[in-house]
Design a protein around this motif. Structure first.
Motif, PDB file in Angstrom:
ATOM      1  N   ALA A  55      40.325  21.912  49.641  1.00 12.05           N
ATOM      2  CA  ALA A  55      41.214  23.080  49.622  1.00 12.05           C
ATOM      3  C   ALA A  55      41.665  23.424  48.200  1.00 12.05           C
ATOM      4  CB  ALA A  55      42.397  22.867  50.553  1.00 12.05           C
ATOM      5  N   PRO A  56      42.229  22.477  47.446  1.00 10.65           N
ATOM      6  CA  PRO A  56      42.595  22.850  46.069  1.00 10.65           C
ATOM      7  C   PRO A  56      41.376  23.152  45.196  1.00 10.65           C
ATOM      8  CG  PRO A  56      43.037  20.524  46.467  1.00 10.65           C
ATOM      9  CD  PRO A  56      42.692  21.128  47.783  1.00 10.65           C
ATOM     10  N   LYS A  57      40.236  22.504  45.475  1.00  5.19           N
ATOM     11  CA  LYS A  57      39.028  22.836  44.716  1.00  5.19           C
ATOM     12  C   LYS A  57      38.618  24.276  44.984  1.00  5.19           C
ATOM     13  CE  LYS A  57      35.642  19.938  44.075  1.00  5.19           C
ATOM     14  NZ  LYS A  57      34.584  18.927  44.220  1.00  5.19           N
ATOM     15  N   ALA A  58      38.785  24.737  46.224  1.00  3.34           N
ATOM     16  CA  ALA A  58      38.477  26.128  46.555  1.00  3.34           C
ATOM     17  C   ALA A  58      39.453  27.073  45.856  1.00  3.34           C
ATOM     18  CB  ALA A  58      38.509  26.332  48.067  1.00  3.34           C
ATOM     19  N   VAL A  63      40.434  30.840  41.217  1.00  8.02           N
ATOM     20  CA  VAL A  63      41.086  31.150  39.938  1.00  8.02           C
ATOM     21  C   VAL A  63      40.028  31.429  38.869  1.00  8.02           C
ATOM     22  CG1 VAL A  63      42.523  30.219  38.068  1.00  8.02           C
ATOM     23  CG2 VAL A  63      43.188  29.869  40.461  1.00  8.02           C
ATOM     24  N   ALA A  64      39.017  30.573  38.781  1.00  9.40           N
ATOM     25  CA  ALA A  64      37.972  30.745  37.764  1.00  9.40           C
ATOM     26  C   ALA A  64      37.221  32.062  37.965  1.00  9.40           C
ATOM     27  CB  ALA A  64      37.002  29.560  37.809  1.00  9.40           C
ATOM     28  N   TYR A  79      46.710  30.179  41.271  1.00 10.26           N
ATOM     29  CA  TYR A  79      46.861  28.963  40.477  1.00 10.26           C
ATOM     30  C   TYR A  79      48.171  28.249  40.809  1.00 10.26           C
ATOM     31  CZ  TYR A  79      46.532  25.927  36.331  1.00 10.26           C
ATOM     32  OH  TYR A  79      46.450  24.850  35.492  1.00 10.26           O
ATOM     33  N   ASP A  80      49.228  29.006  41.063  1.00 14.64           N
ATOM     34  CA  ASP A  80      50.508  28.401  41.454  1.00 14.64           C
ATOM     35  C   ASP A  80      50.331  27.462  42.643  1.00 14.64           C
ATOM     36  OD1 ASP A  80      52.394  29.356  39.652  1.00 14.64           O
ATOM     37  OD2 ASP A  80      52.797  31.173  40.812  1.00 14.64           O
ATOM     38  N   ILE A  99      42.178  20.523  34.894  1.00 19.45           N
ATOM     39  CA  ILE A  99      41.261  20.609  33.764  1.00 19.45           C
ATOM     40  C   ILE A  99      40.182  21.659  34.024  1.00 19.45           C
ATOM     41  CG2 ILE A  99      39.499  19.323  32.471  1.00 19.45           C
ATOM     42  CD1 ILE A  99      41.437  16.892  32.683  1.00 19.45           C
ATOM     43  N   SER A 100      39.716  21.778  35.252  1.00 15.10           N
ATOM     44  CA  SER A 100      38.720  22.806  35.590  1.00 15.10           C
ATOM     45  C   SER A 100      39.269  24.206  35.329  1.00 15.10           C
ATOM     46  CB  SER A 100      38.284  22.691  37.050  1.00 15.10           C
ATOM     47  OG  SER A 100      37.555  21.515  37.257  1.00 15.10           O
ATOM     48  N   VAL A 101      40.517  24.437  35.699  1.00 13.54           N
ATOM     49  CA  VAL A 101      41.124  25.752  35.451  1.00 13.54           C
ATOM     50  C   VAL A 101      41.281  25.982  33.946  1.00 13.54           C
ATOM     51  CG1 VAL A 101      43.200  27.169  35.731  1.00 13.54           C
ATOM     52  CG2 VAL A 101      42.283  25.900  37.676  1.00 13.54           C
TER      53      VAL A 101
END
Length: 143
Positions: A55-58, A63-64, A79-80, A99-101
């Motif tokens: 879920a957060p990876k999605a 965001v990216a 992002y929040d 770090i990905s963001v």
């Protein structure tokens, strides 16, 4: 739970960003639906940690993509939500997501997008400070 659709979206991210974005949103919606059903007792199904981490990876992928499309406001709103997973996923997964963001923000090369990158870094530092995550705050401030 349709959260596994993350992998489908990730495969098409470069070839069809807008469709991938739609599917990433569906992944998060599936997770939200699961959480709601757990709260109301409609399901006793449990997700494995690696499924929850999708879920957060999605969200990070959204965001990216949105930053790349110049949709700064929506990207920052999504992002929040990534920070709400700090206590739900492993510290390693949380750090990797942040770090990905930040890496996606650093890749915004044009002058029109540099403001978005700065806002991402500022939001990261502000949110990490609220979470008392000093080690990741330090790492981010050095970037």
């Amino acid at each position: 739970v349709r959260i596994q659709c993350y992998y489908t979206a990730d495969d098409m991210r470069k070839s069809n960003a807008k469709e991938a974005l739609k599917i990433f949103k569906e992944c998060v919606a599936a997770y939200d639906d699961y959480v709601q059903k757990r709260k109301t007792g409609e399901t006793d199904e449990t997700l494995e940690d690696d499924e929850i981490a999708l879920a957060p990876k999605a969200l990070v992928a959204q965001v990216a993509i949105l930053l790349g499309l110049g949709e700064e406001k929506e990207a920052l709103e999504i992002y929040d939500r990534v920070f709400t997973f700090a206590s739900v996923i492993s510290e390693y997964d949380f750090r990797s997501n942040i770090i990905s963001v930040l890496n996606a923000a650093k890749e915004l090369g044009s002058k029109t997008k540099i403001g978005a990158a700065i806002k991402v870094f500022e939001k990261t530092l502000e949110s990490l400070e609220k979470l008392n995550n000093s080690s990741l705050w330090d790492e981010t401030s050095f970037r």
